[in-house]
Design an enzyme around this catalytic site. Structure first.
Site, PDB file in Angstrom:
ATOM      1  CB  ALA A  76       7.956  12.116 -23.780  1.00 54.98           C
ATOM      2  CB  CYS A 309       5.873   1.976 -22.072  1.00 59.77           C
ATOM      3  SG  CYS A 309       6.857   3.329 -21.429  1.00 59.77           S
TER       4      CYS A 309
END
Length: 363
Positions: A76, A309
């Protein structure tokens, strides 16, 4: 707690579905089967590999709106970068709780950027003012840290009324919720829906022109150069087909797990809306909680403070700050992510352990 760790971090990644693994194995075999063939080669083995890629493309497309095409990417992040850096035609507006892949790619595009605020419930107002000259609006379908479901259909309408494109990061919603029908561009990734890591997709509505992010041999109709992996594509496709078939079943299962967790952790406060949320994501806070100590005391439970992340920075969560939490409240928060294969016993055991560990801290 002893024995097998309990995995409650499904927003970070999901386990590989057995069906996805089985779909991948023929394309991971040795020289005797030619399953390793390059899908861009014209010989028989290459054509067989290419056919597997196209089957997977159709399976992935079945999760997305009609009237568009699927471009395979490495994930993504690449898909979002391609969208934000190749189609933007003016200022970019994104929500204050977008993933860093959107925020940083928008900044790197060189266009003016504008942040759209969110409420204390973690929701973008569907009638939020859009900046003059906006060329692209980016709002995610489901937030990865607090699980809130955004009003993307109305926001897409608003963007198009303003003459802008609408980009949706559907990483946390793909295969779990109906697709954002009004979007012009949608980014998804396999490993958040029980597929393999290393592959994702950018869906592009028919008529929307995009350019390549990577130059090379011109694969993916010239839009994404590089040799495709039939194994990764097949795994992605199988995971997508399974997610579509199990969508309602998975939703009901996760709703039950969330209800159970809330009953055990009843004194913890939910971050974000309690109703407009994906049930597999439960973001909670408890005043005075020491998260590092909790993580150490409950080392047999895989859970997080927020986005994987963005972990390790030491700064309070950007998402929790955006919904109005003070730095201390953000640091007192945890995220529990339930999945298809999570059991009721695992959730009850884990939540009771978390509550006991919190009480041992005196909070």
């Amino acid at each position: 707690m002893t024995g097998k760790p309990i995995y409650l971090d499904h927003q970070a990644t999901t386990p590989l579905a057995p069906e996805a693994l089985q779909a991948m194995l023929p394309w991971l075999s040795g020289p005797e089967s030619l399953g390793f063939a390059n899908p861009h080669s014209m010989h028989r083995a290459g054509r067989a590999a290419a056919a597997a890629v196209e089957v997977a493309r159709e399976q992935v497309a079945s999760l997305l709106p009609r009237g568009g095409r699927v471009i395979f990417t490495s994930g993504a992040t690449e898909a979002l970068n391609q969208a934000l850096r190749s189609v933007t035609r003016g200022a970019i507006a994104y929500s204050a709780i977008e993933h860093s892949a959107v925020v940083n790619a928008a900044i790197a595009s060189g266009e003016a950027v504008h942040e759209l605020p969110v409420s204390a419930q973690g929701l973008v107002d569907p009638e939020v003012a859009l900046p003059d000259g906006v060329g692209l609006v980016a709002v995610m379908q489901v937030n990865n840290e607090i699980g809130t479901i955004q009003p993307v259909e109305r926001l897409a309408e608003r963007a198009q009324e303003a003459g802008a494109l609408f980009l949706c990061d559907a990483v946390q919603g793909a295969g779990k919720l109906a697709p954002p029908e009004g979007a012009d561009l949608i980014a998804i990734t396999a490993h958040k829906l029980y597929g393999p890591k290393g592959i994702g997709a950018l869906w592009v509505r028919d008529g929307v022109k995009i350019g390549p992010l990577i130059a090379g041999g011109g694969q993916e109709s010239g839009l994404r150069s590089g040799t495709l992996s039939p194994a990764l594509c097949a795994g992605f496709g199988a995971a997508a087909a399974l997610a579509k078939a199990r969508m309602e079943q998975d939703f009901q299962h996760l709703s039950g797990l969330a209800e159970l967790a809330r009953s055990v952790l009843s004194r913890w406060t939910v971050n974000g809306s309690e109703s407009a949320r994906w049930p597999g994501n439960l973001s909670l806070r408890l005043a005075g909680l020491n998260f590092p100590r909790l993580l150490s005391d409950c080392r047999d439970i895989a859970f997080s403070a927020g986005s994987a992340c963005g972990s390790g920075t030491g700064a309070p969560s950007r998402v929790l700050t955006a919904i109005g939490l003070e730095p201390a409240e953000a640091r007192n928060s945890i995220r529990l992510g339930f999945g298809r294969y999570t059991t009721h016993d695992e959730v009850e055991t884990a939540c009771r352990a978390l509550e006991a560990a919190a009480q041992a801290q005196g909070v």
